[in-house]
Design a protein around this motif. Structure first.
Motif, PDB file in Angstrom:
ATOM      1  N   UNK A   1       0.802  -1.228   0.000  1.00 11.13           N
ATOM      2  CA  UNK A   1       0.000   0.000   0.000  1.00 11.13           C
ATOM      3  C   UNK A   1       0.834   1.277   0.000  1.00 11.13           C
ATOM      4  N   UNK A   2       2.147   1.169  -0.064  1.00 10.44           N
ATOM      5  CA  UNK A   2       2.999   2.354  -0.096  1.00 10.44           C
ATOM      6  C   UNK A   2       3.023   3.118   1.221  1.00 10.44           C
ATOM      7  N   UNK A   3       2.903   2.404   2.318  1.00 12.31           N
ATOM      8  CA  UNK A   3       2.954   3.017   3.654  1.00 12.31           C
ATOM      9  C   UNK A   3       4.378   3.524   3.889  1.00 12.31           C
ATOM     10  N   UNK A   4       4.509   4.719   4.463  1.00 15.91           N
ATOM     11  CA  UNK A   4       5.857   5.206   4.765  1.00 15.91           C
ATOM     12  C   UNK A   4       6.153   5.285   6.268  1.00 15.91           C
ATOM     13  N   UNK A   5       5.162   4.962   7.116  1.00 19.01           N
ATOM     14  CA  UNK A   5       5.388   4.866   8.558  1.00 19.01           C
ATOM     15  C   UNK A   5       4.380   3.898   9.156  1.00 19.01           C
ATOM     16  N   UNK A   6       4.873   3.008  10.002  1.00 15.99           N
ATOM     17  CA  UNK A   6       4.017   2.105  10.773  1.00 15.99           C
ATOM     18  C   UNK A   6       4.164   2.498  12.230  1.00 15.99           C
ATOM     19  N   UNK A   7       3.036   2.669  12.919  1.00 16.20           N
ATOM     20  CA  UNK A   7       3.077   2.960  14.355  1.00 16.20           C
ATOM     21  C   UNK A   7       2.534   1.738  15.085  1.00 16.20           C
TER      22      UNK A   7
END
Length: 136
Positions: A97-103
């Motif tokens: 999904x092109x996520x640039x940060x995971x919290x």
């Protein structure tokens, strides 16, 4: 600032959701988006033989409703439910999904977690993007 932030939610650790959302809103760039996600673990084959209904189909709607509730009715936050091993699926979803940060949330580590590993540790090792760990 980040464009797309993924917040994995373990519904048995709901106390961290508000803190993760607060951090995400602070780190989100203009026009960015947030996705709340839960991973349902697959039922082992030897157990599924005795189950008469598809448990993931039954739970998906209920879990999506819980995620919507956690989002506080914010329509700008999308929700997703996937199946598999959380430590693997979270990193894979982020890449797709092109996520640039995971919290992710994590409790304070103990000897048990050191040897077994936690979902947060697995995500940190596998993710191709930045990972922000929120401690409880």
């Amino acid at each position: 600032m980040y464009k797309h932030i993924l917040i994995p939610v373990a519904l048995d650790h709901e106390t961290l959701i508000d803190r993760k959302l607060e951090n995400a809103r602070h780190l989100l760039g203009d026009g960015g988006k947030i996705t709340l996600m839960t991973v349902l673990e697959n039922i082992p084959g030897f157990v599924s033989e005795f189950v008469t209904m598809k448990i993931d189909n039954h739970l998906t709607g209920k879990i999506e409703a819980k995620l919507r509730e956690a989002a506080g009715g914010d329509d700008a936050i999308s929700c997703a439910v996937v199946t598999g091993k959380p430590g693997v699926q979270i990193a894979q979803y982020a890449e797709e999904k092109g996520i640039d940060l995971i919290i992710v949330g994590s409790h304070h580590p103990s000897a048990q977690d050191y040897f077994l590993g936690s979902t947060a540790a697995r995500v940190v090792r596998r993710a191709g993007c930045s990972v922000f760990v929120v401690r409880d």
